[in-house]
Design a protein around this motif. Structure first.
Motif, PDB file in Angstrom:
ATOM      1  N   VAL A 173       0.851  -1.204   0.000  1.00 27.85           N
ATOM      2  CA  VAL A 173       0.000   0.000   0.000  1.00 27.85           C
ATOM      3  C   VAL A 173       0.884   1.251   0.000  1.00 27.85           C
ATOM      4  CG1 VAL A 173      -1.601   1.357   1.425  1.00 27.85           C
ATOM      5  CG2 VAL A 173      -2.007  -1.095   1.086  1.00 27.85           C
ATOM      6  N   ALA A 174       1.933   1.229   0.804  1.00 22.76           N
ATOM      7  CA  ALA A 174       2.807   2.402   0.901  1.00 22.76           C
ATOM      8  C   ALA A 174       3.567   2.642  -0.407  1.00 22.76           C
ATOM      9  CB  ALA A 174       3.786   2.224   2.062  1.00 22.76           C
ATOM     10  N   PHE A 175       4.115   1.582  -0.998  1.00 21.08           N
ATOM     11  CA  PHE A 175       4.862   1.769  -2.248  1.00 21.08           C
ATOM     12  C   PHE A 175       3.938   2.244  -3.374  1.00 21.08           C
ATOM     13  CE2 PHE A 175       7.875  -1.225  -0.124  1.00 21.08           C
ATOM     14  CZ  PHE A 175       8.975  -0.366  -0.101  1.00 21.08           C
ATOM     15  N   GLU A 176       2.733   1.672  -3.417  1.00 22.28           N
ATOM     16  CA  GLU A 176       1.785   2.108  -4.451  1.00 22.28           C
ATOM     17  C   GLU A 176       1.435   3.585  -4.261  1.00 22.28           C
ATOM     18  OE1 GLU A 176       0.692   0.381  -7.024  1.00 22.28           O
ATOM     19  OE2 GLU A 176       1.419  -1.617  -6.455  1.00 22.28           O
ATOM     20  N   ALA A 177       1.201   3.977  -3.015  1.00 25.11           N
ATOM     21  CA  ALA A 177       0.856   5.384  -2.750  1.00 25.11           C
ATOM     22  C   ALA A 177       2.021   6.293  -3.138  1.00 25.11           C
ATOM     23  CB  ALA A 177       0.492   5.571  -1.274  1.00 25.11           C
TER      24      ALA A 177
END
Ligand code: IPM
Ligand code: MG
Length: 362
Positions: A173-177
């Motif tokens: 989720v963090a990398f995608e964001a």
């Protein structure tokens, strides 16, 4: 589409009422249904998260949440305290990914306790894991110590734990964001002391290899707390565990000087989400009509964008909020000389008027 509306306690009812007026004026095809939660639900039904409230939330596409809690409930048994409602919703809906943006609005740069140059233009996104860690880890409880410094003494304990899939999914989720922002992630841990967070760091590093375009660094939580007040603009996306995220997100929110402005979203793997202001129930000002409804109104915008697939409506709310700020209206929490102090209702009116005006003029 269905929205479950859970205003809760304290200022929750006042600020959610304004967000609903804003949603109403957008005239979108969804239903809203309200239910009691937190202390209000405890008073009426003897439980902070009654079955009917949980069912309403589970069956909805999104939950618009106000705030829960009041000092008067601090003496209740833990399972009956208002906070258990929000923890129960997170757990039962599997809301593992918590987005807490900390943005400094241009007009509010003087509201921060930090020097304006440190926070002007600040735009951090804290991604907090929300359904694991010491918050939910079993076992926990009280017992008689069999070892430690005082064998035979009464003791209490909680369990900090993370499984591999839990860390992997929040890291993704963090990398995608980050890919949609400045492509930088700081993972915050306490790997120098805690086994759980060495594991966390190892897994975030592994997942990071799938995102070679995103720059990853790691920081210990104590240092992160310090860097946030020293040079907050160095951060972009911060990803961390449940407890560190709880603490750092309050710190980051307050840096902006306007916690009353900050929305948040908690999502599960199907994008069903719970949307709530980053601030609490503020029982000291409840019922006075002075609370800032903007964080809740902006949470409704996040809801439209993330769970209800209405990005244009979300944009309309956000630009209405900006124009209201630009026109100089302020609730007490963000008021300064040269601005006009207004109450909760008037602030809601102004946002509604800004949306309607834009609709008429195109
Ligand atoms: C938050 C709150 C909650 C938490 C409380 C009310 C249980 O502080 O959402 O940050 O600790 O997660
Ligand atoms: Mg908190």
């Amino acid at each position: 589409m269905k929205i479950a509306v859970l205003p809760g306690d304290g200022i929750g009812t006042e600020i959610v009422a304004e967000a609903i007026r804003v949603l109403d004026v957008l005239d979108l095809p969804f239903e809203m249904e309200s239910a009691l939660v937190g202390g209000a639900a405890y008073e009426a039904h003897g439980h902070p998260l009654p079955d009917a409230t949980l069912k309403l939330a589970k069956d909805a596409d999104a939950v618009l949440f106000g705030a829960v809690g009041d000092w008067k409930y601090d003496k209740l048994d833990r399972p009956l305290r208002p906070e258990q409602a929000i923890l129960g919703l997170r757990k039962n809906l599997g809301l593992f990914a918590n987005f807490r943006p900390a943005i400094c609005y241009e007009q509010l740069v003087d509201a921060s306790s930090l020097k304006p140059e440190l926070i002007a233009g600040l735009d951090i996104l804290i991604i907090r894991e929300l359904t694991g860690d010491i918050y939910f880890g079993q076992p926990r409880g009280r017992r008689t110590a069999v070892d430690g410094h005082f064998p035979g003494a009464e003791e209490a304990f909680d369990t900090m734990r993370y499984s591999r899939p839990e860390v992997e999914r929040i890291a993704r989720v963090a990398f995608e964001a980050a890919r949609k922002r400045s492509k930088r992630v700081t993972s915050v841990d306490k790997a120098n002391v805690l086994e759980t967070f060495q594991f966390w760091k190892d897994i975030v590093t592994e997942v990071g290899k799938e995102y070679p375009d995103v720059e990853l660094d790691h920081m210990y939580v104590d240092n992160a707390a310090m860097q946030l007040v020293k040079a907050p603009k160095k951060f972009d996306v911060i990803v961390t565990g449940n407890m560190f995220g709880d603490i750092l997100s309050d710190e980051a929110a307050m840096l902006t000087g306007s916690i009353g402005m900050l929305p948040s979203a908690s999502l599960n793997s199907t994008n069903q989400g719970l949307y709530e202001p980053s601030h609490g129930s503020a029982p000291d000002i409840a019922g006075k009509g002075v609370a800032n409804p903007l964080a809740t109104i902006l949470s409704a915008a996040m809801m439209l964008r993330f769970s209800l697939n209405q990005p244009e409506a979300a944009d309309r709310i956000e630009s209405a909020v900006k124009s209201v700020l630009a026109s100089g209206l302020r609730t007490g929490d963000i008021w300064s000389e040269d601005t006009k102090r207004v109450g909760t209702r008037e602030m809601g009116d102004a946002v509604v008027a800004a949306i309607t005006k834009k609709t008429i003029t195109g």
